[in-house]
Design a protein around this motif. Structure first.
Motif: not given
Length: 363
Positions: A270-272, A319-326
């Motif tokens: 997911t990208l936040n 834009a601050k982009i955070q990648i979330i996985a597992d």
């Protein structure tokens, strides 16, 4: 009865008059004069013409025009059919009893047939199966499309969330309500109720549930429901298939890549994206339709994908982009003010056999 046409003809012949003379004196054409003597009423365009010519012709010949016209009307009355209302029709005595008996036979047949079909419907085993829970529980992925199903105890709903898919379980379908087990506890939807359901306790409803049919005391009858997501971001994400992940050797070698995560298997991520100023932001998950909008300070966008996300921002610094996985997260570096960013964030299979989430800079 005297004939008005014969009287006209006798008077004309007695006075030795021809049609040409009479037509010149009365302005009635010869054809109409002949039709009057022959009593050819159909030759005239209408009765007023006939009666007018008849009266003028009678006066010209010195006859009583009223008497001649009365003879014409008497002939018409004699030739007219008797009105239906004045005719008394006698039905045979057997007609009414026969009709009544036939109606009773048809009504009896319909009654017997209806009872037979109703008994078959009530005792139909397929109907019982349709209203009862099957041996295995079913799973339903919630997508942008409206879900219309009969749910039974033990069935599961798969809801997409920023941290991954969330499983909602049907706990009960009796007492006139549907009970769903969620991560924040059980939630109840009564018959004919439409409930906006918050499943993670953030006070923001993720879906709308409407119950159109549920039993007051029979659990195995299930509940007829309609479920609609409040946002397409909550659509269930399909499991990532390793067979769909490209090998690093098959990708352009001149692209700049940054490794974010690596694992022995791929899975949805997911990208936040949080905005702190105005920015046009465009994204396309898993090669689906592209979404584009203008976001401003405080806006948040969550994008979940199975394999990849392509994104574009008019001002990367906002834009601050955070990648979330597992359960893991990674923050992408903030770009320069006014810099346009275009990136692919995707899974690849590296030469060491591991699956990696990489950020690819696009031209």
């Amino acid at each position: 009865m005297e004939s008005y046409g014969a009287l006209l003809k006798e008077a004309r012949l007695a006075q030795e008059l021809d049609f040409e003379t009479i037509s010149r004196d009365t302005t009635i054409t010869r054809q109409y004069l002949e039709a009057l003597e022959e009593e050819n009423e159909a030759f005239f365009p209408g009765e007023p013409y006939l009666v007018g010519f008849l009266r003028n012709y009678s006066d010209y010949l010195g006859l009583d025009s009223n008497r001649i016209c009365n003879l014409y009307h008497a002939k018409i009355l004699q030739e007219s059919p008797v009105p239906e209302g004045l005719i008394i029709k006698h039905r045979p005595k057997w007609i009414v009893p026969t009709i009544v008996a036939g109606c009773l036979l048809v009504l009896g047949g319909l009654t017997v047939g209806g009872i037979f079909l109703y008994q078959r419907y009530i005792n139909n085993p397929e109907r019982e199966i349709a209203l009862k829970k099957t041996a295995e529980s079913s799973k339903y992925e919630l997508t942008d499309k409206l879900l219309k199903e009969r749910l039974y105890k033990g069935d599961q709903l798969i809801l997409g969330m920023p941290t991954g898919n969330v499983i909602l379980t049907v706990a009960d379908t009796s007492n006139g309500m549907l009970t769903i087990e969620t991560p924040v506890g059980k939630q109840f939807v009564e018959l004919s109720e439409e409930l906006e359901m918050d499943v993670d306790g953030d006070s923001v409803p993720e879906m709308i549930v409407y119950v159109s049919d549920v039993s007051a005391n029979e659990t195995d009858r299930g509940a007829e429901v309609r479920i609609m997501l409040k946002s397409s971001a909550n659509s269930a994400i399909a499991e990532t298939k390793a067979s769909e992940i490209p090998n690093v050797e098959d990708l352009p070698q001149n692209q700049q890549r940054t490794v974010v995560f690596e694992d022995n298997r791929p899975y949805p991520f997911t990208l936040n994206v949080t905005f702190r100023a105005g920015c046009v932001f465009r994204f396309r998950p898993d090669r689906k339709e592209t979404t584009e909008d203008f976001f401003t300070n405080g806006d948040i966008v969550n994008v979940t994908a199975s394999n990849s996300v392509r994104l574009w921002a008019s001002n990367g610094n906002t834009a601050k982009i955070q990648i979330i996985a597992d359960g893991k997260s990674f923050d992408l570096g903030v770009s320069k003010a006014g810099e346009v960013i275009a990136e692919d964030i995707r899974w690849i299979k590296d030469t060491d056999g591991k699956y990696k989430v990489v950020v690819v800079q696009l031209d």
